[in-house]
Every structure is written in C-alpha cells, then in structure tokens.
Design a protein around this motif. Structure first.
Motif, PDB file in Angstrom:
ATOM      1  N   MET A 108      42.971 -29.783 -17.405  1.00 61.57           N
ATOM      2  CA  MET A 108      43.297 -29.043 -16.200  1.00 61.57           C
ATOM      3  C   MET A 108      42.621 -29.705 -14.998  1.00 61.57           C
ATOM      4  SD  MET A 108      44.737 -26.618 -14.566  1.00 61.57           S
ATOM      5  CE  MET A 108      45.218 -25.164 -15.432  1.00 61.57           C
ATOM      6  N   ILE A 109      43.365 -29.863 -13.955  1.00 63.59           N
ATOM      7  CA  ILE A 109      42.855 -30.458 -12.727  1.00 63.59           C
ATOM      8  C   ILE A 109      42.788 -29.368 -11.662  1.00 63.59           C
ATOM      9  CG2 ILE A 109      43.333 -32.098 -10.866  1.00 63.59           C
ATOM     10  CD1 ILE A 109      44.791 -33.807 -12.976  1.00 63.59           C
ATOM     11  N   ALA A 110      41.649 -29.276 -11.004  1.00 63.37           N
ATOM     12  CA  ALA A 110      41.482 -28.348  -9.889  1.00 63.37           C
ATOM     13  C   ALA A 110      41.199 -29.178  -8.643  1.00 63.37           C
ATOM     14  CB  ALA A 110      40.332 -27.384 -10.151  1.00 63.37           C
ATOM     15  N   ILE A 111      41.913 -28.881  -7.571  1.00 57.21           N
ATOM     16  CA  ILE A 111      41.685 -29.573  -6.309  1.00 57.21           C
ATOM     17  C   ILE A 111      41.120 -28.556  -5.322  1.00 57.21           C
ATOM     18  CG2 ILE A 111      44.101 -29.289  -5.618  1.00 57.21           C
ATOM     19  CD1 ILE A 111      43.853 -31.965  -4.094  1.00 57.21           C
ATOM     20  N   PHE A 112      40.005 -28.926  -4.726  1.00 53.90           N
ATOM     21  CA  PHE A 112      39.307 -28.066  -3.774  1.00 53.90           C
ATOM     22  C   PHE A 112      39.447 -28.658  -2.386  1.00 53.90           C
ATOM     23  CE2 PHE A 112      37.423 -27.219  -7.815  1.00 53.90           C
ATOM     24  CZ  PHE A 112      36.978 -25.903  -7.776  1.00 53.90           C
ATOM     25  N   GLY A 113      39.653 -27.793  -1.392  1.00 53.54           N
ATOM     26  CA  GLY A 113      39.754 -28.274  -0.026  1.00 53.54           C
ATOM     27  C   GLY A 113      40.293 -27.205   0.892  1.00 53.54           C
ATOM     28  N   ILE A 114      40.875 -27.678   1.977  1.00 54.12           N
ATOM     29  CA  ILE A 114      41.459 -26.810   3.000  1.00 54.12           C
ATOM     30  C   ILE A 114      42.922 -27.200   3.136  1.00 54.12           C
ATOM     31  CG2 ILE A 114      41.378 -26.173   5.443  1.00 54.12           C
ATOM     32  CD1 ILE A 114      38.377 -26.953   5.341  1.00 54.12           C
ATOM     33  N   LYS A 115      43.801 -26.233   3.022  1.00 50.39           N
ATOM     34  CA  LYS A 115      45.241 -26.493   2.947  1.00 50.39           C
ATOM     35  C   LYS A 115      45.790 -27.335   4.090  1.00 50.39           C
ATOM     36  CE  LYS A 115      49.529 -24.342   1.762  1.00 50.39           C
ATOM     37  NZ  LYS A 115      49.933 -23.580   0.630  1.00 50.39           N
ATOM     38  N   ASN A 116      45.349 -27.120   5.315  1.00 48.33           N
ATOM     39  CA  ASN A 116      45.942 -27.806   6.464  1.00 48.33           C
ATOM     40  C   ASN A 116      45.330 -29.161   6.789  1.00 48.33           C
ATOM     41  OD1 ASN A 116      47.846 -25.794   6.902  1.00 48.33           O
ATOM     42  ND2 ASN A 116      46.393 -24.572   8.059  1.00 48.33           N
ATOM     43  N   CYS A 117      44.413 -29.626   6.005  1.00 49.49           N
ATOM     44  CA  CYS A 117      43.780 -30.922   6.220  1.00 49.49           C
ATOM     45  C   CYS A 117      44.771 -32.049   5.905  1.00 49.49           C
ATOM     46  CB  CYS A 117      42.549 -31.026   5.321  1.00 49.49           C
ATOM     47  SG  CYS A 117      41.830 -32.660   5.197  1.00 49.49           S
ATOM     48  N   ASP A 118      44.860 -33.049   6.767  1.00 47.53           N
ATOM     49  CA  ASP A 118      45.799 -34.157   6.563  1.00 47.53           C
ATOM     50  C   ASP A 118      45.523 -34.923   5.276  1.00 47.53           C
ATOM     51  OD1 ASP A 118      47.199 -33.567   8.867  1.00 47.53           O
ATOM     52  OD2 ASP A 118      46.090 -34.994  10.106  1.00 47.53           O
TER      53      ASP A 118
ATOM     54  N   ILE B  76      32.330 -29.709   3.398  1.00 47.58           N
ATOM     55  CA  ILE B  76      32.507 -30.468   2.162  1.00 47.58           C
ATOM     56  C   ILE B  76      33.583 -31.533   2.377  1.00 47.58           C
ATOM     57  CG2 ILE B  76      33.111 -30.345  -0.284  1.00 47.58           C
ATOM     58  CD1 ILE B  76      32.348 -27.320  -0.117  1.00 47.58           C
ATOM     59  N   LYS B  77      33.311 -32.753   1.924  1.00 44.38           N
ATOM     60  CA  LYS B  77      34.330 -33.796   1.981  1.00 44.38           C
ATOM     61  C   LYS B  77      35.520 -33.336   1.160  1.00 44.38           C
ATOM     62  CE  LYS B  77      31.548 -37.894   2.704  1.00 44.38           C
ATOM     63  NZ  LYS B  77      31.002 -39.093   2.099  1.00 44.38           N
ATOM     64  N   ARG B  78      36.692 -33.770   1.577  1.00 47.73           N
ATOM     65  CA  ARG B  78      37.887 -33.347   0.860  1.00 47.73           C
ATOM     66  C   ARG B  78      38.882 -34.491   0.740  1.00 47.73           C
ATOM     67  NH1 ARG B  78      36.982 -30.269   5.549  1.00 47.73           N
ATOM     68  NH2 ARG B  78      38.461 -30.902   7.119  1.00 47.73           N
ATOM     69  N   PRO B  79      39.729 -34.361  -0.238  1.00 49.00           N
ATOM     70  CA  PRO B  79      39.746 -33.370  -1.310  1.00 49.00           C
ATOM     71  C   PRO B  79      38.656 -33.652  -2.333  1.00 49.00           C
ATOM     72  CG  PRO B  79      41.483 -34.952  -1.672  1.00 49.00           C
ATOM     73  CD  PRO B  79      40.838 -35.310  -0.358  1.00 49.00           C
ATOM     74  N   LEU B  80      38.357 -32.643  -3.107  1.00 46.31           N
ATOM     75  CA  LEU B  80      37.432 -32.763  -4.214  1.00 46.31           C
ATOM     76  C   LEU B  80      38.198 -32.325  -5.455  1.00 46.31           C
ATOM     77  CD1 LEU B  80      33.718 -31.844  -4.232  1.00 46.31           C
ATOM     78  CD2 LEU B  80      35.158 -31.211  -6.161  1.00 46.31           C
ATOM     79  N   LEU B  81      38.411 -33.253  -6.382  1.00 44.18           N
ATOM     80  CA  LEU B  81      39.137 -32.955  -7.619  1.00 44.18           C
ATOM     81  C   LEU B  81      38.155 -32.833  -8.760  1.00 44.18           C
ATOM     82  CD1 LEU B  81      41.582 -34.108  -5.989  1.00 44.18           C
ATOM     83  CD2 LEU B  81      42.420 -34.969  -8.148  1.00 44.18           C
ATOM     84  N   VAL B  82      38.339 -31.812  -9.575  1.00 43.18           N
ATOM     85  CA  VAL B  82      37.536 -31.649 -10.780  1.00 43.18           C
ATOM     86  C   VAL B  82      38.483 -31.778 -11.963  1.00 43.18           C
ATOM     87  CG1 VAL B  82      36.051 -30.106 -12.098  1.00 43.18           C
ATOM     88  CG2 VAL B  82      35.888 -30.154  -9.602  1.00 43.18           C
ATOM     89  N   ILE B  83      38.186 -32.753 -12.808  1.00 41.90           N
ATOM     90  CA  ILE B  83      38.984 -33.003 -14.006  1.00 41.90           C
ATOM     91  C   ILE B  83      38.032 -32.951 -15.185  1.00 41.90           C
ATOM     92  CG2 ILE B  83      40.570 -34.592 -15.151  1.00 41.90           C
ATOM     93  CD1 ILE B  83      40.258 -35.891 -12.053  1.00 41.90           C
ATOM     94  N   ASP B  84      38.173 -31.918 -16.005  1.00 45.24           N
ATOM     95  CA  ASP B  84      37.229 -31.679 -17.090  1.00 45.24           C
ATOM     96  C   ASP B  84      35.812 -31.666 -16.504  1.00 45.24           C
ATOM     97  OD1 ASP B  84      39.291 -31.523 -19.042  1.00 45.24           O
ATOM     98  OD2 ASP B  84      39.377 -33.703 -19.078  1.00 45.24           O
ATOM     99  N   GLN B  85      35.012 -32.660 -16.808  1.00 50.48           N
ATOM    100  CA  GLN B  85      33.640 -32.704 -16.286  1.00 50.48           C
ATOM    101  C   GLN B  85      33.465 -33.779 -15.220  1.00 50.48           C
ATOM    102  OE1 GLN B  85      31.435 -30.331 -17.194  1.00 50.48           O
ATOM    103  NE2 GLN B  85      33.132 -29.501 -18.363  1.00 50.48           N
ATOM    104  N   SER B  86      34.555 -34.418 -14.781  1.00 47.69           N
ATOM    105  CA  SER B  86      34.473 -35.482 -13.774  1.00 47.69           C
ATOM    106  C   SER B  86      34.880 -34.963 -12.405  1.00 47.69           C
ATOM    107  CB  SER B  86      35.413 -36.639 -14.107  1.00 47.69           C
ATOM    108  OG  SER B  86      35.298 -37.035 -15.421  1.00 47.69           O
ATOM    109  N   ILE B  87      34.365 -35.643 -11.382  1.00 47.64           N
ATOM    110  CA  ILE B  87      34.699 -35.288 -10.005  1.00 47.64           C
ATOM    111  C   ILE B  87      35.204 -36.534  -9.290  1.00 47.64           C
ATOM    112  CG2 ILE B  87      33.795 -34.495  -7.787  1.00 47.64           C
ATOM    113  CD1 ILE B  87      31.648 -32.960  -9.334  1.00 47.64           C
ATOM    114  N   ILE B  88      36.316 -36.364  -8.575  1.00 44.94           N
ATOM    115  CA  ILE B  88      36.810 -37.412  -7.680  1.00 44.94           C
ATOM    116  C   ILE B  88      36.689 -36.839  -6.276  1.00 44.94           C
ATOM    117  CG2 ILE B  88      38.761 -38.823  -6.951  1.00 44.94           C
ATOM    118  CD1 ILE B  88      39.906 -38.549  -9.777  1.00 44.94           C
ATOM    119  N   LEU B  89      35.994 -37.554  -5.414  1.00 43.80           N
ATOM    120  CA  LEU B  89      35.767 -37.084  -4.055  1.00 43.80           C
ATOM    121  C   LEU B  89      36.529 -37.967  -3.084  1.00 43.80           C
ATOM    122  CD1 LEU B  89      34.209 -35.010  -2.379  1.00 43.80           C
ATOM    123  CD2 LEU B  89      32.288 -36.586  -2.345  1.00 43.80           C
TER     124      LEU B  89
END
Length: 114
Positions: free
Chosen positions: A1-11, A89-102
C-alpha cells in the motif's frame, strides 16, 4: 500500500498524482493541511530522514519563523513545529511499506515503484 502525504493544490503534488495515475499505481492520499499529522507519524519521518530533509526551508512557512526557532531547530522541535504547521513539510511524501520517498522525481518514482 502506498500513502501519499501533502496538500492537494500544490503543483508538485499534482505532478506526483499525475505520474502515479498514468502508471496505474494505487495510493491513498492524506491531506495534512486538512487532516493534520499524528505525532507518531511526524516522529517516524523525522527519525528516518532528519528534520533538515523533512522541513521545507525554501517555503514561506519556514521564512516566517522567528530566528530563534530556526537557529534552535532539532529533531524534537521539528516534530512539534510540523504538527502545528504541516505546510512546512516537504511534499510530496510517499510512504511505501517502511520506506519513504520525499519530493517528486520521475526517475526515483520509476526506480522504486515500477
């Protein structure tokens, strides 16, 4: 499961959404401007990446901080700051299992998600 964190209107978020959709990658979206960030989540991000990576020092929210707060920033202070001001917080921030992509990079996304 991938979760993406951020603000919807950010380019940059829009670019990430577009890339994920075009590559048919399923994800959940957490708008931390509307939903906030839990302390344990913020702590995990800062512990793994360090506050210098998690906080966007180019953004207006950082620039509006007083000099003392900026000069005394550390991992512990950063958790409380990003909980109260998640747009820092820098965006987007993706959480994949235990990894983070910033951040967003088509190369990094392709390498780690395809």
């Amino acid at each position: 499961m991938i979760a993406i964190f951020g603000i919807k209107n950010c380019d940059t978020m829009k670019k990430a959404f577009r890339w994920l959709d075009e590559n048919k990658i399923t994800y959940t979206f957490h708008d931390y401007k509307k939903e906030g960030v839990e302390e344990t989540t913020a702590q995990a991000w800062v512990n793994e990446l360090g506050w210098e990576s998690v906080i966007n020092k180019r953004g207006t929210t950082w620039r509006k901080l007083d000099e003392e707060t900026k000069n005394t920033m550390n991992n512990e202070n950063a958790v409380h700051i990003i909980m109260s001001q998640p747009s820092m917080i820098k965006r987007p921030l993706l959480v994949i299992d235990q990894s983070i992509i910033l951040g967003f990079s088509t190369e990094e996304y392709a390498e780690k998600l395809l």
